[in-house]
Design an enzyme around this catalytic site. Structure first.
Site, PDB file in Angstrom:
ATOM      1  N   PRO A 192      25.941  22.985 -22.243  1.00  0.00           N
ATOM      2  CG  PRO A 192      23.852  23.957 -21.938  1.00  0.00           C
ATOM      3  CD  PRO A 192      25.295  24.306 -22.084  1.00  0.00           C
ATOM      4  CB  CYS A 218      22.284  17.272 -27.754  1.00  0.00           C
ATOM      5  SG  CYS A 218      21.080  18.588 -27.478  1.00  0.00           S
ATOM      6  CB  ALA A 262      18.885  20.995 -25.225  1.00  0.00           C
ATOM      7  CD  GLN A 304      20.557  24.717 -23.433  1.00  0.00           C
ATOM      8  OE1 GLN A 304      20.494  23.691 -24.091  1.00  0.00           O
ATOM      9  NE2 GLN A 304      21.379  25.718 -23.745  1.00  0.00           N
ATOM     10  CE1 TYR A 321      17.528  22.897 -32.249  1.00  0.00           C
ATOM     11  CE2 TYR A 321      19.043  23.856 -30.671  1.00  0.00           C
ATOM     12  CZ  TYR A 321      18.758  22.918 -31.638  1.00  0.00           C
ATOM     13  OH  TYR A 321      19.705  21.991 -32.001  1.00  0.00           O
ATOM     14  NE  ARG A 333      24.415  28.371 -25.213  1.00  0.00           N
ATOM     15  CZ  ARG A 333      25.281  27.347 -25.301  1.00  0.00           C
ATOM     16  NH1 ARG A 333      24.993  26.294 -26.052  1.00  0.00           N
ATOM     17  NH2 ARG A 333      26.417  27.356 -24.630  1.00  0.00           N
ATOM     18  CG  LEU A 351      35.747  26.539 -32.311  1.00  0.00           C
ATOM     19  CD1 LEU A 351      36.259  26.961 -33.678  1.00  0.00           C
ATOM     20  CD2 LEU A 351      35.630  25.028 -32.225  1.00  0.00           C
TER      21      LEU A 351
END
Length: 358
Positions: free
Chosen positions: A25, A27, A59, A101, A183, A231, A304
């Protein structure tokens, strides 16, 4: 030469993906009032056509108050559902499994988009009041969030369930609950942001209650034959915050419910004072490895991961069940097709692109 495990199909419940490469996901900060547009369609469609096994939306927020920015995607009205159904259809048409998500930004809500600095927007400047387990701002100078009452927590849990229902109706086949990056779900889990003394605070069991109740409510609307992922931030990268041992413990509880199919293993985001010792390719892979071994549940590795041989090694050695890519797929929507060639696998090109096969 046998096909590398990275390019072998993988199944979760009734859903089978063509390979183990997942579009994480990401944004896009390009919606208005929660409504997506053609940008979202071309963005995700390109990555599905590029060969990924599962493609997640960014998201997707369960309420207007739960958005990170005024330009974040939402699914909390029937009007939002139309675009999300189009997204699920486009991803499916291009050969990938559509994932969504489900998110609530919590105390990190009401912020500017990154290219405008990402700073909090005060209520006096057109922002809105963030919601959190405790009245602790995400960063110094930010609006002090409203500490949720038990009845308000129940309302948000119902919002997650309602969004899951609309996602199911829109045609998504995998759902992921966002419990990371500072979050709302993560801010309940972490003692850095949760100072409650009621049933939603205290020890790790109390701090896990919100996430467990969200999972149960979402499962009430999400079919038993479709997979549900979560997650998690596996460490807060700060003294006194969540540790990988905490995350393994939480993951064991999630596995024991039988409701969750995979832990998507990320890290950080709850404190601006976090200190990541070193950033290197796959720096979060040990978390996926530890959760997989310690909790007996499938995991996803993210962070990464850019090279095909590295992605293949992670899966082949059982350090994670899938790899989630973000920046690599922003730079190259067809990364999976390129990776297939590097690993000696015949790329699964859409028939419209067969002339590109060499």
């Amino acid at each position: 030469m046998s096909t590398p495990l990275l390019f072998q199909p993988i199944s979760f419940r009734s859903v089978t993906a063509r390979n183990r490469i997942v579009v994480s996901p990401m944004c896009q900060y390009s919606a208005n009032d929660g409504l997506g547009n053609d940008w979202h369609v071309q963005h995700l469609g390109a990555r599905a056509a590029g060969g990924a096994g599962i493609v997640f939306t960014e998201a997707t927020h369960v309420s207007a108050a739960g958005r990170i920015t005024p330009h974040c995607l939402g699914l909390y009205t029937p009007e939002h559902q139309s675009l999300l159904a189009r997204l699920a259809a486009v991803i499916t048409t291009c050969g990938s499994v559509p994932g969504i998500q489900l998110a609530h930004a919590g105390r990190k809500a009401s912020s500017r988009v990154p290219w405008e600095g990402g700073k909090p927007i005060g209520v006096e400047d057109g922002g809105w009041l963030p919601l959190a387990p405790s009245a602790l701002p995400a960063v110094p100078g930010a609006t002090v969030p409203h500490a949720l009452s038990a009845s308000e927590i129940a309302d948000i849990i119902r919002q997650f369930a309602a969004t899951a229902r609309m996602a199911r109706e829109a045609g998504f086949k995998v759902a992921e609950i966002h419990g990371a990056h500072g979050y709302l779900g993560h801010s309940f889990l972490s003692q850095i942001s949760n100072r409650r003394t009621d049933a939603y605070g205290g020890d790790l069991g109390g701090r896990s209650r919100f996430l467990l109740e969200v999972i149960e409510a979402v499962r009430g609307e999400w079919p038993a034959d479709l997979p549900l992922w979560v997650r998690l931030s596996c460490t807060d990268w700060i003294h006194g915050g969540l540790t990988i041992e905490d995350t393994v413990s939480v993951s064991r509880r999630l596995a024991a419910t039988g409701l969750v199919d995979l832990i998507d293993c990320s890290s950080g985001g709850v404190s601006h004072e976090q200190k990541i010792p070193s950033l290197y390719p796959g720096y979060q892979v040990p978390f996926a490895d530890a959760v997989r071994a310690g909790a007996g549940i499938a995991t996803g590795a993210v962070g990464l991961i850019t090279e095909p041989t590295h992605a293949a090694e992670i899966v082949a050695n059982g350090r994670a069940d899938v790899v989630l890519l973000a920046r690599a797929l922003l730079a190259d929507p067809a990364w999976p097709l390129r990776a297939a060639k590097v690993l000696g696998v015949k790329p699964e090109l859409p028939q419209q692109y067969l002339r590109a096969a060499v």
